[in-house]
Design an enzyme around this catalytic site. Sequence first.
Site, short mmCIF file in Angstrom:
data_model
loop_
_atom_site.label_atom_id
_atom_site.label_comp_id
_atom_site.label_asym_id
_atom_site.label_seq_id
_atom_site.Cartn_x
_atom_site.Cartn_y
_atom_site.Cartn_z
CE1 TYR A 159 -50.90 -64.85 -13.60
CE2 TYR A 159 -52.92 -63.34 -13.24
CZ TYR A 159 -51.68 -63.91 -13.97
OH TYR A 159 -51.01 -63.38 -15.38
CE LYS A 254 -61.36 -50.84 -15.72
NZ LYS A 254 -61.22 -49.38 -16.46
CG ASP A 320 -58.34 -47.92 -17.63
OD1 ASP A 320 -58.19 -47.53 -16.69
OD2 ASP A 320 -59.56 -47.99 -18.37
CG ASP A 344 -48.75 -61.46 -15.73
OD1 ASP A 344 -47.59 -61.40 -16.39
OD2 ASP A 344 -49.12 -62.56 -15.96
#
Length: 455
Positions: A159, A254, A320, A344
Amino acid sequence: MAEPTLTPPPGGAPIRIANGRLTVPDNPIIPFIEGDGTGPDIWRAAVRVFDAAVEKVYKGRRKIHWLEVFAGEKSNNRFGTWLPDATVQACRDYLVSIKGPLTTPVGGGIRSLNVALRQMLDLYVCLRPVRWFRGVPSPVRHPEKVDMVIFRENTEDIYAGIEYAAGSDGARKLLEFLATTDPKSFDKIRFGTKAKAEAWQRQLEAIGAPHRDVDVAVGIGIKPVSQLGTERLVHSAVSYAIENRRKSVTLVHKGNIMKFTEGAFRNWGYEVAEQFFPGKVYTWEQWERTKAAQGEAAANAKQKAALAEGKVLIKDSIADITLQQVLTRPDEFDVIATLNLNGDYLSDALAAQVGGIGIAPGGNINYLTGHAVFEATHGTAPKYANQDKVNPGSVILSGEMMLRYLGWTEAADAIIAAMDQAIAAKKVTYDFARLMEGATEIKCSQFADELIRHL
């Protein structure tokens, strides 16, 4: 067109910060942006609730003095700019502000007005509390188990907006740089050379695709994740957990794939917890070290003893699997600290479990400078503009967050209690009414009336 002239409301005083603590007068000046599309409708409803709660609780001893500032379509139409310098300066000068949803200009201008404000004011925390109100329709069986606070890093990750369009000079130079300095990494870019692109085109032609001339067309984005950016985000999350007697902080990442960005976020997060909060937290890294030295039983015993003493558990989870487990085991999550993109996804997925983004609040905060912009988290919904129809809950609950941030907790608690009672009474806007058995659909302004009645 000229910049807007902003005149401070008479009788108000600015909020200040000293030594990391806000000094809030009883008559603070707070800038507001009403927003685009449905923004004016929901702001008119929300501001009546804020003023009524403050009056009800403090009996005239305290009062917010509102200062309208401009951004979005209203600003562009009146002043020829989507985000005037005067608006940003007012947010700087008065520290705390609130806004409705804003349009992002299409085909040019600022990529996102929300992101621009966050970056200009260095609002590094996106704070998203997620909880269920009795009676709110939900797609899950036990929405009452959802009670989480997300600390989303707001200024880094993808971002940051460092992107180069396919075929641009920037993309070409970056490809050339990688090809020259790091051929192994460059080779991982699947179609980073004309030869690779042409080879793929020949495969397509072999199965009947038409011939075409191809060239290198690779868009490139850069994902910055810094140690200092991680430290201030995780420090804020752990501080919040300790101060609010929360049980755990989960570092969501992640890092199994992106080892030097998301993996570094995880590792730095554990370091922050252990270095800044000794004696107040117990981390999974401590558990691992104890297991290696003394065995799993000893590690389990130490963790159990630490939690019995009221220490905050610091753990981590892959992004995930987190998105699955917040559905299947939501009561195992409390405070979450994560990077921008993960945050987000998570905040919107969680909002869906407790009534949707229309009732999800948010705040963007720099705890060091005191600057904060609280905001409705949904879009502008222009097809419902000026219909007095949509749910004002997101901006109302963002205002509740704002009042709590100011230290006006009694007024914030009053709004939460009123929201609980109003929804339980089943007099709600269309988004809830169509999903609640026996509900009465009311207008946006009437929902504000219901909240005020229940204060």
